[in-house]
Design a protein around this motif. Structure first.
Motif, PDB file in Angstrom:
ATOM      1  N   MET A   1      18.727  43.295 -34.843  1.00 22.38           N
ATOM      2  CA  MET A   1      18.112  44.562 -34.496  1.00 22.38           C
ATOM      3  C   MET A   1      19.150  45.663 -34.350  1.00 22.38           C
ATOM      4  O   MET A   1      18.805  46.819 -34.340  1.00 22.38           O
ATOM      5  CB  MET A   1      17.308  44.415 -33.203  1.00 22.38           C
ATOM      6  N   SER A   2      20.421  45.333 -34.269  1.00 21.96           N
ATOM      7  CA  SER A   2      21.445  46.343 -34.037  1.00 21.96           C
ATOM      8  C   SER A   2      21.546  47.337 -35.193  1.00 21.96           C
ATOM      9  O   SER A   2      22.014  48.440 -34.999  1.00 21.96           O
ATOM     10  CB  SER A   2      22.792  45.690 -33.776  1.00 21.96           C
ATOM     11  N   SER A   3      21.110  46.952 -36.398  1.00 22.98           N
ATOM     12  CA  SER A   3      21.182  47.875 -37.517  1.00 22.98           C
ATOM     13  C   SER A   3      19.908  48.693 -37.685  1.00 22.98           C
ATOM     14  O   SER A   3      19.791  49.461 -38.621  1.00 22.98           O
ATOM     15  CB  SER A   3      21.475  47.113 -38.807  1.00 22.98           C
ATOM     16  N   MET A   4      18.976  48.526 -36.777  1.00 19.90           N
ATOM     17  CA  MET A   4      17.737  49.285 -36.823  1.00 19.90           C
ATOM     18  C   MET A   4      17.653  50.198 -35.597  1.00 19.90           C
ATOM     19  O   MET A   4      18.092  49.846 -34.511  1.00 19.90           O
ATOM     20  CB  MET A   4      16.529  48.354 -36.846  1.00 19.90           C
ATOM     21  N   ILE A   5      17.054  51.359 -35.812  1.00 17.67           N
ATOM     22  CA  ILE A   5      16.875  52.346 -34.753  1.00 17.67           C
ATOM     23  C   ILE A   5      15.384  52.536 -34.521  1.00 17.67           C
ATOM     24  O   ILE A   5      14.620  52.724 -35.471  1.00 17.67           O
ATOM     25  CB  ILE A   5      17.510  53.699 -35.150  1.00 17.67           C
ATOM     26  N   LEU A   6      14.962  52.475 -33.273  1.00 17.41           N
ATOM     27  CA  LEU A   6      13.574  52.749 -32.916  1.00 17.41           C
ATOM     28  C   LEU A   6      13.421  54.246 -32.706  1.00 17.41           C
ATOM     29  O   LEU A   6      14.189  54.864 -31.971  1.00 17.41           O
ATOM     30  CB  LEU A   6      13.199  51.994 -31.635  1.00 17.41           C
ATOM     31  N   ARG A   7      12.443  54.836 -33.367  1.00 12.83           N
ATOM     32  CA  ARG A   7      12.141  56.265 -33.208  1.00 12.83           C
ATOM     33  C   ARG A   7      11.126  56.424 -32.076  1.00 12.83           C
ATOM     34  O   ARG A   7      10.390  55.490 -31.757  1.00 12.83           O
ATOM     35  CB  ARG A   7      11.565  56.838 -34.513  1.00 12.83           C
ATOM     36  N   ALA A   8      11.054  57.588 -31.506  1.00 17.75           N
ATOM     37  CA  ALA A   8      10.142  57.851 -30.390  1.00 17.75           C
ATOM     38  C   ALA A   8       8.682  57.709 -30.794  1.00 17.75           C
ATOM     39  O   ALA A   8       7.823  57.491 -29.940  1.00 17.75           O
ATOM     40  CB  ALA A   8      10.397  59.245 -29.812  1.00 17.75           C
ATOM     41  N   ASP A   9       8.375  57.790 -32.085  1.00 16.74           N
ATOM     42  CA  ASP A   9       6.994  57.628 -32.537  1.00 16.74           C
ATOM     43  C   ASP A   9       6.619  56.162 -32.755  1.00 16.74           C
ATOM     44  O   ASP A   9       5.524  55.854 -33.214  1.00 16.74           O
ATOM     45  CB  ASP A   9       6.737  58.444 -33.812  1.00 16.74           C
ATOM     46  N   GLY A  10       7.555  55.235 -32.464  1.00 16.51           N
ATOM     47  CA  GLY A  10       7.269  53.813 -32.574  1.00 16.51           C
ATOM     48  C   GLY A  10       7.620  53.194 -33.914  1.00 16.51           C
ATOM     49  O   GLY A  10       7.352  52.023 -34.139  1.00 16.51           O
ATOM     50  N   THR A  11       8.231  53.956 -34.798  1.00 24.57           N
ATOM     51  CA  THR A  11       8.637  53.416 -36.091  1.00 24.57           C
ATOM     52  C   THR A  11      10.112  53.002 -36.044  1.00 24.57           C
ATOM     53  O   THR A  11      10.869  53.485 -35.210  1.00 24.57           O
ATOM     54  CB  THR A  11       8.430  54.442 -37.221  1.00 24.57           C
ATOM     55  N   TRP A  12      10.468  52.118 -36.962  1.00 19.79           N
ATOM     56  CA  TRP A  12      11.845  51.647 -37.065  1.00 19.79           C
ATOM     57  C   TRP A  12      12.473  52.221 -38.320  1.00 19.79           C
ATOM     58  O   TRP A  12      11.818  52.319 -39.359  1.00 19.79           O
ATOM     59  CB  TRP A  12      11.879  50.122 -37.143  1.00 19.79           C
TER      60      TRP A  12
END
Length: 167
Positions: A1-12
């Motif tokens: 998961m370290s290479s993915m960013i969670l956006r405030a809208d719930g998307t990755w």
């Protein structure tokens, strides 16, 4: 998961930024996120496409003149219990007018996400042991809030009064 960013809208999204902790022997490139002291020492041309990260004890006011130019500001949470980044985010959004991507980095847990979004964070680099589904659900922990904050400037009683509902 370290290479993915969670956006405030719930998307990755894929993390395209490269966090640079030490810049002594590093050539900067577009997409790098450098420490505040390094960022302040760059020329305007060198700052192009470069983000900045703030340590817990950084003074966000040092970025006041750059908030319209920098696309990404990351705020480091060195440990879960250190809440100074919440104040830093609020200041960046309200006092210094930052409108770009504000990212929480470091020891970021799902327990913090709802509140991080409330003070203006728009993306989150979660600690590696956090679960993706739990993280997305944590952004919707509550359906409404009573207090005012960056994401909802009017407190509940004012919103209710404006709608004509009886208190």
């Amino acid at each position: 998961m370290s290479s993915m960013i969670l956006r405030a809208d719930g998307t990755w999204t894929a993390d395209t930024a490269r966090l640079v902790r030490e810049t002594a022997a590093h050539t900067l490139a577009e997409g790098d996120v450098v420490p505040l002291a390094t960022y302040l020492g760059l020329t305007p041309a060198q700052r192009e496409g470069v983000g900045v990260w703030l340590a817990a004890d950084s003074e966000p006011g040092q970025l006041a003149e750059f908030t319209s130019a920098v696309a990404l500001i990351a705020v480091d949470f060195p440990v879960f219990r250190d809440g100074r980044g919440f104040s830093t985010a609020t200041l960046l959004r309200t006092r210094y007018g930052f409108r770009g991507d504000l990212r929480a980095i470091g020891d970021v847990l799902v327990d913090q996400l709802f509140y991080l979004r409330r003070v203006g964070f728009t993306s989150f680099a979660l600690r590696a042991d956090q679960h993706a589904e739990t993280a997305v659900a944590a952004l919707r922990t509550f359906t409404d809030v009573y207090q005012s904050s960056v994401d909802q400037p009017l407190p509940y009683f004012r919103r209710r009064a404006a709608s004509g509902a009886r208190l």
